[in-house]
Design a protein around this motif. Structure first.
Motif, PDB file in Angstrom:
ATOM      1  N   PRO A 205       1.077  -1.595   0.087  1.00 36.79           N
ATOM      2  CA  PRO A 205       0.516   0.177  -0.102  1.00 36.79           C
ATOM      3  C   PRO A 205       0.705   1.698   0.063  1.00 36.79           C
ATOM      4  N   ASN A 206       0.194   2.113  -0.935  1.00 35.34           N
ATOM      5  CA  ASN A 206       0.531   3.535  -0.945  1.00 35.34           C
ATOM      6  C   ASN A 206       1.919   3.991  -1.317  1.00 35.34           C
ATOM      7  N   VAL A 207       2.704   2.291  -2.563  1.00 36.10           N
ATOM      8  CA  VAL A 207       3.985   2.899  -3.102  1.00 36.10           C
ATOM      9  C   VAL A 207       3.890   3.894  -3.736  1.00 36.10           C
ATOM     10  N   GLN A 208       4.715   4.944  -4.188  1.00 38.28           N
ATOM     11  CA  GLN A 208       5.228   5.884  -4.800  1.00 38.28           C
ATOM     12  C   GLN A 208       6.188   5.792  -5.687  1.00 38.28           C
ATOM     13  N   LEU A 209       6.118   5.704  -7.253  1.00 37.08           N
ATOM     14  CA  LEU A 209       7.524   5.769  -8.162  1.00 37.08           C
ATOM     15  C   LEU A 209       6.968   6.908  -8.825  1.00 37.08           C
ATOM     16  N   TYR A 210       8.071   7.713  -8.794  1.00 38.38           N
ATOM     17  CA  TYR A 210       7.830   9.429  -9.014  1.00 38.38           C
ATOM     18  C   TYR A 210       9.327   9.027 -10.434  1.00 38.38           C
ATOM     19  N   THR A 211       8.632   9.638 -11.224  1.00 39.33           N
ATOM     20  CA  THR A 211       9.853   9.844 -12.508  1.00 39.33           C
ATOM     21  C   THR A 211       9.799  10.714 -13.210  1.00 39.33           C
ATOM     22  N   ALA A 212       8.961  11.911 -12.043  1.00 43.47           N
ATOM     23  CA  ALA A 212       8.788  13.601 -12.428  1.00 43.47           C
ATOM     24  C   ALA A 212       9.677  14.034 -11.431  1.00 43.47           C
ATOM     25  N   GLY A 213      10.188  15.863 -11.910  1.00 41.80           N
ATOM     26  CA  GLY A 213      11.121  16.466 -10.802  1.00 41.80           C
ATOM     27  C   GLY A 213      11.214  17.829 -11.640  1.00 41.80           C
ATOM     28  N   HIS A 214      11.774  18.762 -11.353  1.00 37.96           N
ATOM     29  CA  HIS A 214      11.526  20.066 -11.264  1.00 37.96           C
ATOM     30  C   HIS A 214      12.810  20.305 -10.778  1.00 37.96           C
ATOM     31  N   PRO A 215      13.405  21.656 -11.773  1.00 35.30           N
ATOM     32  CA  PRO A 215      14.524  21.963 -11.315  1.00 35.30           C
ATOM     33  C   PRO A 215      14.796  23.172 -10.061  1.00 35.30           C
ATOM     34  N   THR A 216      16.704  22.839  -9.491  1.00 35.32           N
ATOM     35  CA  THR A 216      16.532  23.844  -8.449  1.00 35.32           C
ATOM     36  C   THR A 216      16.230  24.876  -8.220  1.00 35.32           C
ATOM     37  N   ASP A 217      17.049  25.916  -9.664  1.00 36.81           N
ATOM     38  CA  ASP A 217      16.483  26.879 -10.185  1.00 36.81           C
ATOM     39  C   ASP A 217      14.932  27.570  -9.728  1.00 36.81           C
ATOM     40  N   TYR A 218      14.701  28.628  -8.494  1.00 43.28           N
ATOM     41  CA  TYR A 218      13.153  28.779  -8.607  1.00 43.28           C
ATOM     42  C   TYR A 218      12.270  29.332  -9.701  1.00 43.28           C
TER      43      TYR A 218
END
Length: 293
Positions: A205-218
């Motif tokens: 239950p509640n396993v999360q697979l994240y392929t998405a990311g975001h830049p460190t520059d705001y």
């Protein structure tokens, strides 16, 4: 007014009713499900209205047909799919082959910075989220399988996945699962990039697979995203509440302890645990070439 919707097997009927006094009249609600077709009758103290319909099934069929119709728009030519590298900025031939409408999709699948607000990507998200909503409100497993066929990119027809509801995906089409895949309640698969899952894999239950990311520059983060694929080998067991981050590969037969956060590639035949996850035990006598530090 009360309407009870009961989903049953192909040869069962269930009727439920609630009746109570309202002045001189009454309110009654009856629902009948027979082989997946829904019929209901509603009587209200202000009058009587009877309706026999399969609006719900028609709605689901329409969403699946819409997704199937748009599949050519939602997929890339084989040579431009995951892992391809092309200089589309200087060679317009690649843009012509991909199609301008699919340019952000191409960037997303191939690990390049992309605009998540792109109209085609937003349309794909909406289609997938609508199917997730329908899947999560169903109990009949045959009906769920039909939705999975339209939602996921690829799975075994002879040994189809067993996915408990609720389940949440981004696009669905970038998810490929092998034989005998099992996902328990509340799993999240954010498939901006490919998620490839091998045979006999179990997600608690509640396993999360994240392929998405975001830049460190705001500033850049306000408009740009990126995605990296996740690969899970055969016979892997991922414990409850664990998170797998973008770009991670997990080897065959490995066990991920509950609550782990997997940030790096993991070899086969190990047990990992912790935040960040580290090897805590070897399975069998196999030696580890590149242990997680």
């Amino acid at each position: 007014m009360y309407i009870y919707l009961h989903e049953m097997g192909d040869s069962k009927i269930q009727i439920s009713a609630t009746t109570f006094g309202v002045g001189l009249g009454f309110v009654a609600a009856i629902s009948i499900t027979l082989g997946g077709a829904v019929a209901y009758a509603v009587t209200h103290y202000t009058g009587t209205r009877t309706c026999a319909c399969d609006d719900y099934e028609s709605s689901v069929r329409a969403k699946l047909q819409k997704r199937k119709k748009n599949m050519s728009r939602y997929t890339l030519p084989a040579e431009y799919s995951s892992g391809s590298v092309h200089d589309y900025k200087t060679d317009c031939r690649h843009i012509e082959a991909i199609g301008k409408e699919k340019l952000e999709l191409y960037k997303m699948i191939n690990g390049k910075p992309y605009n998540a607000d792109d109209p085609l990507l937003q349309e794909m998200l909406t289609d997938a989220h609508e199917l997730c909503y329908e899947y999560n409100r169903l109990w009949n497993r045959n009906s769920r399988k039909v939705i999975l066929e339209g939602l996921l990119g690829k799975f075994s027809q002879s040994n189809p996945p067993y996915v408990e509801a609720p389940v949440y995906v981004d696009y669905g089409l970038n998810i490929e699962v092998g034989k005998n895949f099992y996902a328990n309640f509340g799993c999240v698969l954010l498939d901006c990039a490919k998620i490839h899952i091998g045979d006999n894999v179990m997600l608690a239950p509640n396993v999360q697979l994240y392929t998405a990311g975001h830049p460190t520059d705001y500033v850049e983060r306000r408009s740009v995203e990126f995605a990296q694929p996740i690969t899970i080998g055969n016979d892997v067991w991922i414990g409850g509440g664990s998170i797998v981050l973008p770009g991670v590969s997990i080897g065959d037969r490995t066990i991920v302890a509950a609550g782990s956060v997997v940030t790096k590639n993991i070899p086969s035949d190990v047990i990992i645990a912790g935040i960040p996850a580290k090897i805590v035990r070897f399975i069998g006598e196999r030696q580890i070439d590149n242990p997680v530090e």
